[in-house]
Design an enzyme around this catalytic site. Structure first.
Site: not given
Ligand code: 9MR
Length: 377
Positions: A164, A279
């Site tokens: 990102e 994802e």
């Molecule tokens: O699902 C993830 C959540 O449990 C965490 O708190 C968050 C921050 O680390 O990240 C979420 O996963 C993200 C992923 O790492 C990157 N793309 C977006 C995902 C959803 O927010």
């Protein structure tokens, strides 16, 4: 299909499928559930595609769910265990225990394993802000990549190297997101990260992973153009990059199969890059609580989006961000209205398949086959 006694999850699936057949939802079911292969993993594999999910250490303590994961998934990715906040208790130390436990689970269950994520501005440890600055950021980033990628060298299907990095709303002409990495190192932090990962594991598939590439709107189109410019530039200059991850956190009501996204995916394919859906989950904007209506809407979007994506032969894997509504980040972030449950994944909170399961199955069944480029690292 195998002739062994049905496992509890297998039984649940058949009961769930029968219920849905009765309800007639979508009309996208196997002619006979009993004759069909029983896992999305198998349906995907028949077309040379991997199907899998994000996993977490907490989820693996839920025995019915971990058995469902092992039945359905050919590939897994840690939802959080390989982020800096989990791996780096201090600047001087690494803690691989959570990531290693997830790798063992995947390995034991004959699943491939992918890494997420080496460079991101979120999920950083508390010490980061106090410690990292423009003098040391480059070395700290490169050390992190080198140690983490070496730890899993030879074991990874692929690595999300940078996650990102673009945000059009930040207003830069190059579209880059303003993060500590950008501010302390400069735009070249992205290619530096890819070089470091390649050096640490020359055989790993290296992925640039991005969100919000899918919608048919002006902001997403600017983001696609910015990302494409970077990918083109990297290929031209032999920066070691092998794949684009399109996250696919999408809305049921959004057009995510538009002509601009299609052209973008063609251009990415033409660069010789693999494409991964990394994802996927689907939110809806409905505030009513009629689950049947909402599930049909969400299932239709799963079918439409994946049918569209699977036309691209460069697409070799589809991962959802969890398998069950019991564990989804959207439980906190995704409800359309207070008290309205989210239904973003192929199994509901009780681990019963929703119409989305069948929508995914049907998209795989109808997909053109491909050689499993990227099927293994
Ligand atoms: O699902 C993830 C959540 O449990 C965490 O708190 C968050 C921050 O680390 O990240 C979420 O996963 C993200 C992923 O790492 C990157 N793309 C977006 C995902 C959803 O927010």
């Amino acid at each position: 299909m195998n002739s062994q006694p049905a496992s509890p999850t297998r039984r649940n699936f058949l009961v769930g499928a029968a219920t849905m057949l009765g309800a007639g939802a979508m009309g996208i079911f196997p002619a006979s559930a009993a004759d069909a292969p029983e896992s999305l993993r198998e349906y995907a594999a028949k077309k040379g595609v991997l199907f899998g999910s994000a996993i977490s250490n907490l989820q693996l303590r839920d025995a019915p769910y971990s058995s469902l994961l092992s039945e359905q998934c050919g590939i897994a990715v840690p939802e959080n265990a390989l982020k800096w906040a989990a791996l780096r208790p201090t600047l001087a130390s690494f803690d691989f225990s959570a990531g290693d436990a997830l790798f063992q689970f995947a390995h034991f269950n004959n699943m491939l394993f992918r890494g997420h994520t080496l460079v991101w501005e979120q999920a950083l440890p508390k010490w980061f802000q106090m410690t990292v600055n423009s003098v040391n950021a480059r070395q700290i980033m490169l050390d992190h990549i080198s140690q983490v990628v070496r730890h899993y060298a030879g074991k990874m299907h692929s690595w999300d190297v940078v996650n990102e990095a673009y945000r059009i709303e930040d207003g830069r002409p190059d579209g880059l997101k303003v993060t500590p990495w950008l501010q302390f190192i400069g735009p070249e932090y992205i290619e530096m990260a890819f070089h470091a990962a390649h050096e640490a594991d020359p055989d790993a598939m290296l992925v640039y992973n991005e969100n919000w590439l899918e919608p048919d709107d002006a902001i997403a189109e600017k983001k696609r153009q910015s990302v494409l410019a970077m990918l083109t530039n990297f290929r031209k200059r032999n920066v070691p990059i092998h794949a684009l991850g399109t996250q696919s956190h999408i809305y049921a009501e959004t057009n995510t199969t538009g002509p601009n996204y299609k052209r973008f995916l063609e251009q990415v394919s033409d660069l010789g890059l693999t494409i991964l859906v990394t994802e996927m989950d689907i939110r809806d904007k409905q505030s009513n609580t009629d689950l049947g209506t909402r599930d049909r809407l969400i299932a239709k979007q799963y079918y439409d989006y994946l049918s569209f994506m699977l036309q691209f032969k460069a697409l070799t894997a589809v991962l959802t961000w969890g398998l069950t509504d019991r564990y989804t980040w959207l439980a906190q972030a995704g409800s359309a209205a207070k008290g309205v449950p989210v239904r973003p994944l192929p199994y509901d909170e009780d681990l019963q398949p929703t119409p989305s399961w069948n929508a995914i199955r049907r998209a795989f069944e109808e997909a053109p086959g491909r050689s499993s480029r990227g099927g293994s690292a």
